[in-house]
Motif scaffolding. Structure first.
Motif, PDB file in Angstrom:
ATOM      1  N   ALA A 201     -41.489   3.240  11.394  1.00 15.59           N
ATOM      2  CA  ALA A 201     -42.303   2.550  10.395  1.00 15.59           C
ATOM      3  C   ALA A 201     -42.469   3.397   9.138  1.00 15.59           C
ATOM      4  O   ALA A 201     -42.245   4.603   9.136  1.00 15.59           O
ATOM      5  N   GLY A 202     -42.889   2.747   8.063  1.00 20.96           N
ATOM      6  CA  GLY A 202     -43.285   3.428   6.843  1.00 20.96           C
ATOM      7  C   GLY A 202     -42.146   3.932   5.975  1.00 20.96           C
ATOM      8  O   GLY A 202     -40.970   3.639   6.205  1.00 20.96           O
ATOM      9  N   ALA A 203     -42.523   4.733   4.980  1.00 23.60           N
ATOM     10  CA  ALA A 203     -41.527   5.315   4.080  1.00 23.60           C
ATOM     11  C   ALA A 203     -40.577   6.226   4.831  1.00 23.60           C
ATOM     12  O   ALA A 203     -39.404   6.359   4.464  1.00 23.60           O
ATOM     13  N   ARG A 204     -41.060   6.842   5.907  1.00 25.41           N
ATOM     14  CA  ARG A 204     -40.200   7.700   6.725  1.00 25.41           C
ATOM     15  C   ARG A 204     -39.026   6.886   7.289  1.00 25.41           C
ATOM     16  O   ARG A 204     -37.884   7.335   7.290  1.00 25.41           O
ATOM     17  N   GLY A 205     -39.313   5.691   7.768  1.00 25.32           N
ATOM     18  CA  GLY A 205     -38.262   4.836   8.298  1.00 25.32           C
ATOM     19  C   GLY A 205     -37.307   4.364   7.218  1.00 25.32           C
ATOM     20  O   GLY A 205     -36.087   4.306   7.428  1.00 25.32           O
ATOM     21  N   LEU A 206     -37.863   4.034   6.043  1.00 23.24           N
ATOM     22  CA  LEU A 206     -37.006   3.573   4.945  1.00 23.24           C
ATOM     23  C   LEU A 206     -35.969   4.617   4.571  1.00 23.24           C
ATOM     24  O   LEU A 206     -34.838   4.281   4.204  1.00 23.24           O
ATOM     25  N   ALA A 207     -36.366   5.890   4.664  1.00 23.03           N
ATOM     26  CA  ALA A 207     -35.441   6.961   4.301  1.00 23.03           C
ATOM     27  C   ALA A 207     -34.218   6.991   5.198  1.00 23.03           C
ATOM     28  O   ALA A 207     -33.174   7.519   4.817  1.00 23.03           O
ATOM     29  N   ALA A 208     -34.333   6.403   6.393  1.00 28.96           N
ATOM     30  CA  ALA A 208     -33.221   6.419   7.348  1.00 28.96           C
ATOM     31  C   ALA A 208     -32.431   5.118   7.374  1.00 28.96           C
ATOM     32  O   ALA A 208     -31.432   5.011   8.100  1.00 28.96           O
ATOM     33  N   VAL A 209     -32.850   4.114   6.586  1.00 25.65           N
ATOM     34  CA  VAL A 209     -32.195   2.797   6.645  1.00 25.65           C
ATOM     35  C   VAL A 209     -30.749   2.880   6.170  1.00 25.65           C
ATOM     36  O   VAL A 209     -30.458   3.405   5.095  1.00 25.65           O
ATOM     37  N   SER A 210     -29.854   2.350   7.001  1.00 30.03           N
ATOM     38  CA  SER A 210     -28.441   2.260   6.642  1.00 30.03           C
ATOM     39  C   SER A 210     -28.022   0.817   6.421  1.00 30.03           C
ATOM     40  O   SER A 210     -27.161   0.531   5.595  1.00 30.03           O
ATOM     41  N   ALA A 211     -28.638  -0.108   7.173  1.00 31.38           N
ATOM     42  CA  ALA A 211     -28.290  -1.529   7.052  1.00 31.38           C
ATOM     43  C   ALA A 211     -29.519  -2.378   7.330  1.00 31.38           C
ATOM     44  O   ALA A 211     -30.401  -2.000   8.109  1.00 31.38           O
ATOM     45  N   ILE A 212     -29.567  -3.521   6.684  1.00 34.58           N
ATOM     46  CA  ILE A 212     -30.673  -4.468   6.849  1.00 34.58           C
ATOM     47  C   ILE A 212     -30.108  -5.828   7.223  1.00 34.58           C
ATOM     48  O   ILE A 212     -29.179  -6.329   6.580  1.00 34.58           O
ATOM     49  N   ASP A 213     -30.662  -6.432   8.266  1.00 39.81           N
ATOM     50  CA  ASP A 213     -30.245  -7.760   8.727  1.00 39.81           C
ATOM     51  C   ASP A 213     -31.391  -8.737   8.493  1.00 39.81           C
ATOM     52  O   ASP A 213     -32.463  -8.606   9.088  1.00 39.81           O
ATOM     53  N   LEU A 214     -31.169  -9.709   7.613  1.00 38.59           N
ATOM     54  CA  LEU A 214     -32.190 -10.697   7.284  1.00 38.59           C
ATOM     55  C   LEU A 214     -31.884 -12.072   7.880  1.00 38.59           C
ATOM     56  O   LEU A 214     -32.583 -13.041   7.581  1.00 38.59           O
ATOM     57  N   THR A 215     -30.883 -12.151   8.746  1.00 35.44           N
ATOM     58  CA  THR A 215     -30.450 -13.460   9.243  1.00 35.44           C
ATOM     59  C   THR A 215     -31.517 -14.149  10.088  1.00 35.44           C
ATOM     60  O   THR A 215     -31.530 -15.381  10.193  1.00 35.44           O
ATOM     61  N   ARG A 216     -32.401 -13.373  10.707  1.00 38.74           N
ATOM     62  CA  ARG A 216     -33.436 -13.970  11.551  1.00 38.74           C
ATOM     63  C   ARG A 216     -34.808 -13.970  10.890  1.00 38.74           C
ATOM     64  O   ARG A 216     -35.821 -14.189  11.548  1.00 38.74           O
ATOM     65  N   LEU A 217     -34.811 -13.727   9.591  1.00 31.91           N
ATOM     66  CA  LEU A 217     -36.065 -13.757   8.840  1.00 31.91           C
ATOM     67  C   LEU A 217     -36.635 -15.175   8.857  1.00 31.91           C
ATOM     68  O   LEU A 217     -35.911 -16.146   8.660  1.00 31.91           O
ATOM     69  N   ARG A 218     -37.908 -15.291   9.104  1.00 34.89           N
ATOM     70  CA  ARG A 218     -38.530 -16.609   9.216  1.00 34.89           C
ATOM     71  C   ARG A 218     -38.457 -17.367   7.898  1.00 34.89           C
ATOM     72  O   ARG A 218     -38.503 -16.783   6.807  1.00 34.89           O
ATOM     73  N   ALA A 219     -38.358 -18.675   8.013  1.00 40.92           N
ATOM     74  CA  ALA A 219     -38.281 -19.535   6.835  1.00 40.92           C
ATOM     75  C   ALA A 219     -39.645 -19.645   6.172  1.00 40.92           C
ATOM     76  O   ALA A 219     -40.693 -19.558   6.834  1.00 40.92           O
ATOM     77  N   LEU A 220     -39.645 -19.836   4.856  1.00 36.26           N
ATOM     78  CA  LEU A 220     -40.887 -20.095   4.140  1.00 36.26           C
ATOM     79  C   LEU A 220     -41.446 -21.450   4.565  1.00 36.26           C
ATOM     80  O   LEU A 220     -40.681 -22.343   4.934  1.00 36.26           O
ATOM     81  N   PRO A 221     -42.759 -21.645   4.499  1.00 37.34           N
ATOM     82  CA  PRO A 221     -43.301 -22.989   4.762  1.00 37.34           C
ATOM     83  C   PRO A 221     -42.822 -23.962   3.690  1.00 37.34           C
ATOM     84  O   PRO A 221     -42.390 -23.540   2.608  1.00 37.34           O
ATOM     85  N   VAL A 222     -42.926 -25.248   3.969  1.00 34.66           N
ATOM     86  CA  VAL A 222     -42.351 -26.260   3.070  1.00 34.66           C
ATOM     87  C   VAL A 222     -42.948 -26.199   1.667  1.00 34.66           C
ATOM     88  O   VAL A 222     -42.272 -26.479   0.678  1.00 34.66           O
ATOM     89  N   GLY A 223     -44.215 -25.810   1.568  1.00 33.52           N
ATOM     90  CA  GLY A 223     -44.875 -25.746   0.263  1.00 33.52           C
ATOM     91  C   GLY A 223     -44.695 -24.425  -0.451  1.00 33.52           C
ATOM     92  O   GLY A 223     -45.220 -24.225  -1.552  1.00 33.52           O
ATOM     93  N   GLY A 224     -43.943 -23.503   0.157  1.00 29.58           N
ATOM     94  CA  GLY A 224     -43.651 -22.232  -0.476  1.00 29.58           C
ATOM     95  C   GLY A 224     -44.735 -21.186  -0.273  1.00 29.58           C
ATOM     96  O   GLY A 224     -45.717 -21.392   0.443  1.00 29.58           O
TER      97      GLY A 224
END
Length: 368
Positions: free
Chosen positions: A162-185
């Motif tokens: 978690a946190g900025a410590r984790g961001l420093a180690a990020v190599s790849a990001i997968d957004l395919t399972r990111l939840r959809a916005l509600p219909v009204g945004g």
């Protein structure tokens, strides 16, 4: 005399409604004939949920237990409005006040905020309004995104911490399972207009109050820049220089990448409580917050209220727990510091009701 009292919360001391009421009580002691009109304000930070709850009849508080910024469970709430809108506040789920006097600059994150958003989505809200002030972290909103289904891994394919410590180690990001916005945004109420990175970005401007050292700031700013580039591979047109992208340690950027609209929080709350209508007939408007300083000009409640009232020719006074040396008070009719009234910051914070009442008495005696 008609006085509109539109104070924001005094962070760590009093919510906006209690602060406004205390000031008004003091004023009435000196000038009982005055008409005091209370319009407690918020800008997306602490108190936003309460502002909506007070202004919208039939609003229903929904309890939720989430992972707070230090990794422990926190009991919080989100708000369900009668029209199906869900209101979620970062301050009560991932906010800096939840850390007390501690700071966790590398490890605090926004997971709890994302979990509360997920709870609102699970309840079937048709629209979301998200307040994103008072964050404890500079995690770029990564904890929130992961709670909504994103995955962030290091070069070995392992989930990052978690946190900025984790961001420093990020190599790849997968957004395919990111939840959809509600219909009204999704509408995001932001209290600042800073970009994600650079000299006016999340790390440089807000990092010190979250515990980042000057050396840390350089590193975290670079981490956020790489994180933004990673997100941009999956989301066309998302801009780290977008106004408000740096809000809440970069959560503004993450929400924009999700598809949310970032707006000035104070403006939307003012519409909700009809501040303009109250100001139109006022002799004086009183605004303020816990700490009025150089950052207050960038989307905070006092700057917004000053602009609204000033545009109608109504004088404005500012009352704050402390007034920083970098604060610009030149456009205000009066500026009152509770720290100066009480003699010290410790004394003013120990009994804010007393000193807000004293501020009310003081301004009333001036015939403000």
């Amino acid at each position: 005399m008609s006085v509109v009292v539109a104070l924001d919360s005094f962070k760590g001391s009093l919510p906006a409604a209690a602060a406004s009421a205390a000031f008004a009580d003091g004023w009435r002691e000196v000038d009982p004939a005055a008409k005091l009109i209370l319009r407690p304000m918020a800008d997306g930070g602490e108190g936003t949920l309460d502002a909506f709850a007070a202004a919208v009849p039939g609003a229903e508080r929904r309890p939720v237990r989430v992972r707070g910024p230090r990794g422990t469970l926190v009991d919080a709430e989100w708000l369900l409005l009668p029209d199906g809108t869900g209101v979620v506040e970062l301050a009560s789920t991932s906010g800096i006040e939840l850390l007390g006097e501690d700071r966790l600059p590398w490890d605090a994150d926004t997971t709890g905020f994302g979990q509360a958003i997920a709870a609102a989505l699970d309840a079937g809200v048709s629209r979301l309004v998200l307040g994103i002030g008072s964050s404890a972290s500079t995690d770029g909103g990564s904890g929130m995104l992961r709670a909504l289904g994103a995955r962030m891994v290091d070069a070995d394919g392992r989930d990052v911490p978690a946190g900025a410590r984790g961001l420093a180690a990020v190599s790849a990001i997968d957004l395919t399972r990111l939840r959809a916005l509600p219909v009204g945004g999704v509408t995001v109420l932001s209290d600042v207009t800073n970009p994600l990175t650079g000299p006016s970005g999340a790390a440089a401007v807000f990092g010190p109050q979250k515990g980042l050292t000057s050396a840390d700031i350089v590193v975290v700013d670079g981490v956020l820049e790489r994180y933004a580039a990673c997100i941009a591979r999956h989301v066309d047109g998302v801009d780290p220089l977008l106004a408000g992208a740096g809000a809440a340690g970069g959560s503004g950027f993450a929400l924009a990448a999700w598809g949310a609209e970032l707006v000035r929080g104070a403006e939307r709350v003012a519409d909700l409580v009809d501040l303009a209508g109250a100001v139109a007939a006022a002799s004086l408007v009183v605004t303020g917050e816990g700490s009025f300083d150089g950052q207050s000009a960038a989307g905070k409640v006092p700057a917004f209220v000053h602009g609204l009232a000033g545009g109608r020719g109504v004088p404005v006074a500012v009352v704050a727990g402390r007034i920083g040396t970098d604060a610009d008070t030149s456009g205000f009719a009066h500026a009152v510091s509770l720290t100066e009234l009480a003699g010290s910051a410790e004394a003013s914070m120990a009994d804010p009701v007393r000193w807000l009442q004293d501020a009310g008495r003081s301004l009333a005696r001036h015939g403000a």
